[in-house]
Design a protein around this motif. Structure first.
Motif, PDB file in Angstrom:
ATOM      1  N   TRP A 159      38.790  26.669  46.988  1.00 57.99           N
ATOM      2  CA  TRP A 159      37.811  27.397  46.170  1.00 57.99           C
ATOM      3  C   TRP A 159      36.429  26.805  46.367  1.00 57.99           C
ATOM      4  CZ3 TRP A 159      37.129  31.472  42.765  1.00 57.99           C
ATOM      5  CH2 TRP A 159      38.258  32.241  42.485  1.00 57.99           C
ATOM      6  N   ALA A 160      36.357  25.477  46.359  1.00 60.15           N
ATOM      7  CA  ALA A 160      35.053  24.836  46.530  1.00 60.15           C
ATOM      8  C   ALA A 160      34.459  25.195  47.891  1.00 60.15           C
ATOM      9  CB  ALA A 160      35.188  23.318  46.396  1.00 60.15           C
TER      10      ALA A 160
ATOM     11  N   MET B 299      33.298  28.833  47.823  1.00 57.23           N
ATOM     12  CA  MET B 299      32.072  29.055  47.065  1.00 57.23           C
ATOM     13  C   MET B 299      30.873  28.499  47.808  1.00 57.23           C
ATOM     14  SD  MET B 299      33.384  28.286  43.240  1.00 57.23           S
ATOM     15  CE  MET B 299      31.808  28.452  42.454  1.00 57.23           C
TER      16      MET B 299
ATOM     17  N   ILE C  51      34.022  13.471  42.192  1.00 59.01           N
ATOM     18  CA  ILE C  51      32.761  13.775  41.514  1.00 59.01           C
ATOM     19  C   ILE C  51      31.909  14.670  42.400  1.00 59.01           C
ATOM     20  CG2 ILE C  51      30.653  12.750  40.590  1.00 59.01           C
ATOM     21  CD1 ILE C  51      32.365  10.326  39.800  1.00 59.01           C
TER      22      ILE C  51
ATOM     23  N   GLY D 181      33.320  18.165  42.546  1.00 59.61           N
ATOM     24  CA  GLY D 181      33.000  18.800  41.265  1.00 59.61           C
ATOM     25  C   GLY D 181      31.546  19.226  41.221  1.00 59.61           C
ATOM     26  N   LEU D 182      30.656  18.330  41.672  1.00 56.95           N
ATOM     27  CA  LEU D 182      29.233  18.640  41.663  1.00 56.95           C
ATOM     28  C   LEU D 182      28.934  19.843  42.538  1.00 56.95           C
ATOM     29  CD1 LEU D 182      27.142  15.350  41.794  1.00 56.95           C
ATOM     30  CD2 LEU D 182      26.977  17.228  40.171  1.00 56.95           C
TER      31      LEU D 182
ATOM     32  N   ILE E 218      30.903  22.330  43.243  1.00 57.79           N
ATOM     33  CA  ILE E 218      31.336  23.546  42.547  1.00 57.79           C
ATOM     34  C   ILE E 218      30.332  23.923  41.461  1.00 57.79           C
ATOM     35  CG2 ILE E 218      33.132  24.556  41.101  1.00 57.79           C
ATOM     36  CD1 ILE E 218      35.167  22.904  42.554  1.00 57.79           C
ATOM     37  N   VAL E 219      29.946  22.929  40.658  1.00 55.75           N
ATOM     38  CA  VAL E 219      29.043  23.220  39.542  1.00 55.75           C
ATOM     39  C   VAL E 219      27.687  23.692  40.061  1.00 55.75           C
ATOM     40  CG1 VAL E 219      27.752  22.193  37.653  1.00 55.75           C
ATOM     41  CG2 VAL E 219      30.155  21.652  37.937  1.00 55.75           C
TER      42      VAL E 219
ATOM     43  N   SER F 290      27.809  27.151  41.692  1.00 55.63           N
ATOM     44  CA  SER F 290      27.951  28.269  40.761  1.00 55.63           C
ATOM     45  C   SER F 290      26.700  28.419  39.897  1.00 55.63           C
ATOM     46  CB  SER F 290      29.213  28.129  39.908  1.00 55.63           C
ATOM     47  OG  SER F 290      29.164  26.950  39.164  1.00 55.63           O
ATOM     48  N   MET F 291      25.941  27.328  39.725  1.00 54.12           N
ATOM     49  CA  MET F 291      24.733  27.447  38.903  1.00 54.12           C
ATOM     50  C   MET F 291      23.544  27.967  39.691  1.00 54.12           C
ATOM     51  SD  MET F 291      24.863  24.047  36.566  1.00 54.12           S
ATOM     52  CE  MET F 291      23.303  24.206  35.732  1.00 54.12           C
ATOM     53  N   PHE F 292      23.335  27.406  40.890  1.00 55.41           N
ATOM     54  CA  PHE F 292      22.071  27.686  41.568  1.00 55.41           C
ATOM     55  C   PHE F 292      22.195  28.563  42.798  1.00 55.41           C
ATOM     56  CE2 PHE F 292      21.516  23.624  39.364  1.00 55.41           C
ATOM     57  CZ  PHE F 292      20.527  24.025  38.487  1.00 55.41           C
TER      58      PHE F 292
END
Lengths: 361, 311
Positions: free
Chosen positions: A273-274, A277, A322, A325-326, A328-329, A332-334
């Motif tokens: 998924w990462a 994305m 970490i 995770g970063l 992915i975050v 999805s945010m930017f």
């Protein structure tokens, strides 16, 4: 096959090949058909189980190998095959006596294994379309995730299949190559990955692929134009499942052993998924970019571990989580469209579309 | 008897954390994967404070709740608020919490390493607080430890507290309004940002509390949340995802059926089945989703309505 891949490249190419297959299959379901596949590990594991359980048993039956088991001479093709006392001797026999001296058979068995993995993956994928037709979005995601977890538990505990926690060895289809067999395996993986990549490229740009996108964007509109949405979803899950199963089979063939513990949802569902994305959900080229970037990045962190370690307060092992995770975050945010976003495709040449737009305006 | 007592404590833990998932889902439409790590944080706050300050682990439950609640607030402020403002869809919201979960998982592991390196005699990768619990009573030859009454009391307190908060305070009513109709709530001057923030705080706090309760019975390790996330989701989904009390009920159902169901099954078909314990919540969840998608909360409401009881 006297090509020798330098060791530093092996790690990168392995990650690239295996995860390209899995990420492409994931993108096929998520990016093109809009199914939130949070259970990718399910069919990956199916492929691994097939590769670990079937070819060895077939070879045992074909060659009529017998072993001593609990005081009896038997042909171990049933539950005995996966017994940890029998399995390592048996696979060793298969490797040295049959596969190692018979390149033709090895190649045939390798291909047969991949085909079987694809067939079983497709069947299991198709079965998951039962909930996929009835549930939406996150609910479906959670259900698929539950299926993946359930199969891992079964593989971990039902030892006649693939030896549960003891695991089983997987026949080595590349023993005949000799000293450069690791390189040969990597080349085989890359060939399969490239074939799948090209195949999916044609699929998603065919009428079938376009109807998937139509379904993703609006089920109602797709239905109005006469597309059978339930059937499309079923096919998608079948194809996605088959491709992911090939990825799983290749992985255990490469490592030479099957251990159900390694098939956790983190590595085989969330990582793809990462990558997806990062590359751009729905973009086929994006998958190549996402996986390549990741394979390189992962190699670099581990290669320069010693250099990095004094500067950061976190050990590299945890830093990896970490950072994933970063990614992915932050993606999805930017940059939800990914590094290489999906481009809208037109059926007519661009100039013609522009002309028509002008004419109608 | 032992089985039932264990099942009660585990169910209480699952129920609390599942209620947390529901609160966050109801208000922000986010399926929070990070709940796995939130629960683990509950474990580690209790363990770490116990190592440092000593005494009884129960003293630190409140700190576990507050700390995890603040982590929830931090997640909302950094990630979730931004995505909601951008109108991200459900799957993107879910994925972002997965990223958060991985970050927290890495940090918790680092935390465990720090505990291991700084506190001699600690075992943050495998700790058991069950052994230092106090016996409070004896029923039919089975010792009842303090964890049983305390965990039940916490659940009851949470039910009473949440009910009072949601029905008797102005902010609680504003919160319910926001959940039912955010646009209307905004028009009426409700500070929806504050509502979401509170929801993340409560959700996190409940997860931390659930983790603290579970730490009294379960072996603690950084992986514990990863193992528990599926029962937690199951509890929340069986409860119907739109009712906090439904998910408390769902959590209990999942916990009890997992613990007691597997015990009954093991007597019946043999002990090999014990290994399949985690499958039970999966099965219940899938069945619930496919056949009662509106969940236990709605079923209970229908039943009450039929009996003529008004909400």
């Amino acid at each position: 096959m006297a090509i020798v891949i330098p060791p530093f490249l092996i790690e990168i190419l392995l990650t690239l090949g295996i995860f390209l297959i899995i990420t492409v299959s994931l993108n096929f379901e998520v990016g093109y058909a809009g199914i939130p596949q949070f259970g990718r590990v399910l069919t990956v594991l199916v492929g691994a189980i097939v590769a670990a359980a079937i070819p060895g048993r077939l070879l045992v039956l074909m060659a009529g190998i017998t072993v001593e088991f609990r005081g009896e001479e038997i042909v171990p093709y049933g539950a005995e095959y996966a017994n940890h006392l029998v399995n390592f001797r048996l696979v060793d026999q298969i490797n040295t006596q049959i596969l190692g001296v018979n390149p033709g058979l090895s190649i045939v068995m390798f291909i047969v294994t991949l085909i079987l993995a694809a067939i079983f993956g497709a069947i299991i994928g198709y079965l998951t379309s039962y909930p996929a037709l009835r549930l939406r979005e996150a609910y479906l995601g959670i259900t698929l995730l539950a299926f993946g977890d359930a199969l891992q538990l079964i593989a971990l505990n039902y030892d006649p299949l693939v030896g549960a926690t003891q695991g089983v060895f997987v026949p080595n289809f590349f023993l005949w190559v000799g000293a450069t067999q690791t390189s040969a395996k990597i080349i085989a993986i890359l060939i399969v990955a490239a074939l799948i990549y090209v195949l999916v490229h044609f699929w998603v740009n065919s009428p079938f692929g376009r109807s998937l996108k139509a379904m993703r964007d609006s089920e109602q509109a797709a239905e109005v134009y006469g597309k059978n949405v339930p059937r499309l979803r079923g096919y998608t899950l079948m194809i996605g499942g088959a491709l992911a199963a090939i990825g799983g089979a290749l992985w255990v063939i490469y490592t030479g052993s099957m251990d159900a513990r390694t098939f956790n949802r983190l590595t085989w569902t969330f990582w793809p998924w990462a990558f997806m994305m990062l590359g751009g959900t729905g973009s086929h080229k994006g998958m190549l970019v996402g996986v390549f970037f990741f394979a390189l990045f992962r190699y670099l962190i581990f290669a320069y571990k010693g250099v990095l370690e004094p500067f950061i307060p976190i050990s590299i092992q945890w830093l990896e989580y970490i950072l994933i995770g970063l990614i992915i975050v932050l993606v999805s945010m930017f940059r939800p469209q990914g590094l290489l976003p999906e481009k809208p495709r037109t059926l007519l040449p661009k100039e013609r579309v522009e002309e028509l737009a002008k004419a109608s305006a | 008897m032992e089985v039932i007592l264990t099942a009660l404590v585990i169910s209480a833990g699952i129920a609390l954390a599942a209620a947390g998932i529901t609160i966050i889902y109801m208000s922000t439409e986010t399926f929070n994967f990070a709940h796995a790590s939130f629960t683990t944080i509950g474990f580690f706050v209790v363990y770490n404070m116990l190592l440092v300050f000593g005494g009884s682990p129960y003293y630190y439950f409140i700190f576990a709740a507050i700390f995890t609640g603040l982590v929830g607030v931090a997640v909302y402020l950094t990630v979730n608020r931004w995505l909601i403002k951008r109108g991200a869809d459900m799957v993107t919201l879910m994925m972002s919490t997965l990223g958060v979960d991985l970050i927290l998982f890495g940090l918790i592991n680092q935390w465990a390493d720090i505990i291991r390196d700084t506190i001699p005699g600690s075992s943050p990768r495998n700790f058991l607080l069950r052994t230092i619990d106090y016996p409070v009573a004896e029923i039919g030859g089975t010792t009842v430890y303090a964890r049983v009454p305390i965990s039940i009391a916490i659940v009851i307190l949470i039910i009473i507290g949440l009910h009072t908060f949601l029905t008797r305070t102005k902010f609680g009513i504003a919160m319910r309004t926001t959940i039912e109709n955010p646009t209307l709530a905004k028009i009426m001057g409700v500070n929806t940002e504050m509502v979401y923030l509170t929801a993340w705080f409560l959700g996190g706090a409940l997860a931390g509390l659930g983790g603290a309760v579970l730490s009294m019975i379960e072996t603690g390790s950084p992986q514990v949340g990863v193992r528990y996330i599926v029962p937690l989701f199951a509890g929340s989904i069986v409860g119907g995802l739109y009712s906090v009390f439904g998910s408390l009920l769902g959590g209990f159902l999942i916990g009890l059926s997992q613990q007691i169901g597997i015990y009954v099954l093991s007597l019946w078909v043999g002990t090999f089945i014990n290994a399949y314990k985690p499958v039970i919540p999966l099965v219940i969840m899938v069945v619930a989703l496919l056949f009662f998608p509106e969940g236990l909360g709605a079923l209970a409401e229908k039943y009450l309505a039929r009996r003529g009881v008004k909400k």
